[in-house]
Enzyme design. Sequence first.
Site, short mmCIF file in Angstrom:
data_model
loop_
_atom_site.label_atom_id
_atom_site.label_comp_id
_atom_site.label_asym_id
_atom_site.label_seq_id
_atom_site.Cartn_x
_atom_site.Cartn_y
_atom_site.Cartn_z
N LYS A 197 -8.71 20.44 -3.83
CA LYS A 197 -8.79 21.44 -2.76
C LYS A 197 -9.60 22.63 -3.26
CE LYS A 197 -6.34 22.97 1.16
NZ LYS A 197 -5.12 22.93 1.94
N TRP A 208 -10.84 20.23 1.51
CA TRP A 208 -10.66 19.06 0.65
C TRP A 208 -12.02 18.48 0.27
CZ3 TRP A 208 -6.02 19.03 -1.05
CH2 TRP A 208 -4.93 19.36 -0.23
N GLU A 247 4.04 -2.48 -3.60
CA GLU A 247 5.12 -2.35 -2.60
C GLU A 247 4.82 -3.12 -1.31
OE1 GLU A 247 3.89 0.06 -4.44
OE2 GLU A 247 5.31 1.71 -4.76
N THR A 251 5.82 -1.59 -10.09
CA THR A 251 4.61 -0.80 -9.83
C THR A 251 4.07 -0.43 -11.20
OG1 THR A 251 5.89 1.24 -9.81
CG2 THR A 251 5.58 0.16 -7.70
P1 ADP Z 1 -0.47 1.68 -9.16
O1 ADP Z 1 0.09 2.47 -8.00
O2 ADP Z 1 0.29 1.90 -10.40
O3 ADP Z 1 -1.97 1.79 -9.34
P2 ADP Z 1 -0.71 -0.68 -7.55
O4 ADP Z 1 -1.40 -1.81 -8.14
O5 ADP Z 1 0.44 -0.93 -6.66
O6 ADP Z 1 -0.22 0.18 -8.75
O7 ADP Z 1 -1.80 0.18 -6.84
C1 ADP Z 1 -1.78 0.58 -5.51
C2 ADP Z 1 -2.74 1.72 -5.31
O8 ADP Z 1 -4.08 1.32 -5.65
C3 ADP Z 1 -2.85 2.19 -3.89
O9 ADP Z 1 -1.79 3.06 -3.56
C4 ADP Z 1 -4.19 2.89 -3.89
O10 ADP Z 1 -4.12 4.20 -4.41
C5 ADP Z 1 -5.00 2.05 -4.86
N1 ADP Z 1 -5.86 1.13 -4.11
C6 ADP Z 1 -5.64 -0.17 -3.86
N2 ADP Z 1 -6.65 -0.70 -3.16
C7 ADP Z 1 -7.55 0.29 -2.92
C8 ADP Z 1 -8.81 0.40 -2.22
N3 ADP Z 1 -9.39 -0.65 -1.65
N4 ADP Z 1 -9.41 1.60 -2.20
C9 ADP Z 1 -8.85 2.68 -2.79
N5 ADP Z 1 -7.69 2.65 -3.47
C10 ADP Z 1 -7.04 1.47 -3.53
#
Ligand code: ADP
Length: 543
Positions: free
Chosen positions: A445, A450, A335, A182
Amino acid sequence: MKSTMMDVPLSLNHLLERAGKLFAGNEIVSRLPDKTLRRHSFGEYYRRTRALASALQRLGLKKGDRVATLCWNHHAHLECYFGIPAAGGVMHTLNLRLSPDDIGWIAGNAQDRFLVVDDVLLPLYRQFAQMHRFEKVIVFPFSGAAVPPEFADYEALLEAADPDGFEYAAHDEDDPVAMCYTSGTTGRAKGVAYSHRSTILHTLVASLGDFWGLRGTDVVLPVTPMFHANSWGMPYGAVMMGVKLVFPGPHLHPEDLLDLMQLEPPTLSLGVPTIWMSLIQAYDAAQAADSPHHGRWKLPQGMRSLVGGAAVPEALIRAFDRHGIWILQGWGMTETSPVCTISYPRAELRAATADERYRRAAMAGVPVPLVDLRVRGDDGRDQAWDGKSVGEIQVCGPFITASYHEVPVEADKFTPDGWLRTGDVASVDALGFVKITDRTKDLIKSGGEWISSVDLENAIMAHPAVAEAAVIAIPDEKWSERPLACVVLRPGRTEAADGLDAHLLAHGFAKWQLPERYEFIDAVPRTSTGKFWKMKLRERFPR
Ligand code: ADP
């Protein structure tokens, strides 16, 4: 009862064999460091990949050993995607945008045995070489320069190998094939390992018509790095369907991508929103009669563009649609392999207005088959799919990780019934469209209510003077938290806070939802995967 069907394990090797037999004439194009294009057929790809697998076995690779890659997007990286698992190994893609310290730590944590590295990335490798000793460092001569004698030469290894005599390592479908960490946007990096089975299922699901809709006639431009969630799994889908691939190599600037699109027009491209934001800005600026780039580019008509990894602003979707390019938004995580939801035009939306279609396209989309998704409220109960009630997204399915590499299962990452807690906050509507409002860590918040930072950002980015916007929470004595908007203006444009407030009010925001203040900044800091890095903004603007 014993299964009535054949007991055949799902396997990446099947996809490789299929590509070799059926698609030998199709092309894989890679942009080299000197910007020239190198072409391979899938037939060559097949032989080279088996040669790599054979060479790795000769080097002593054992089942389950990790082979790290430190590479840009190109044909040799694609060879690793299939060649390492074919030999029984696990491909571990290192993120070259992380700091050398982080890369070294991650390679150590994964206990990577071998490394395949682009020659142009050797300076980066040397910065973390002391932190983790690879048994063998194999250098891919991407630039064409001679490989320094202390390393193994990727091309020489392939030449000396025996692709015809190679035999696939025995495996079952749950054996790991690849590993990603990650990116650690909100915490320490953790390793996720994908299996043959999870990868095949994810590839089949993501390739369906309403999602990637991969066709043999497609030309795919993967801008999403192959070190970031396996380029969203597209390399596996591309080999499965034998589609032509156009790899951008190290050249990811908007001008470079636009140049590449002229040479090899894609029908499908993929990347994070920030890439497409800068691309469309460069393209639109080039339309001015006095631009030095006037008339240089034409965007590929009818191209589909997969955009995800962060919220996709509606303004961006509209901007591309004006040029005949439709953006398909997806949501997922390292994940989750990663595709969990995709926003596509459902049958119920056939008669929807254009505004409604844009609004839907700006949502994260509908859960894909095999992924179960629920939204849990603070009270621990599932929220209704009413488009209003928000909670944490939790997911469960055969391509979602159940653990992290060498990390004890943490209660805050998985629920007692085994679902993954994503840390993303969303609502779902009656049609199953997920709308992400925030990450748990980005929530604002204010006075007990929110405020969605994503909604505010999207609306601010729809203002014609605004290039980028990121909204964070700042502490407030009276309201506990208030939104702070960090805004990057387009070159040559000015706008004051009052104008932005008026714009937000006109877009339906209530007065109490308006940002407490605006900070006009030069650029929004980016994470290693090109997303807005709000943690850095919070450090810069603690109040
Ligand atoms: P990191 O968690 O370090 O950014 P990842 O590449 O696994 O690494 O990112 C996953 C996260 O990216 C998701 O948990 C979410 O917060 C964000 N994300 C992915 N796609 C979208 C989307 N279409 N809209 C909003 N957030 C997104």
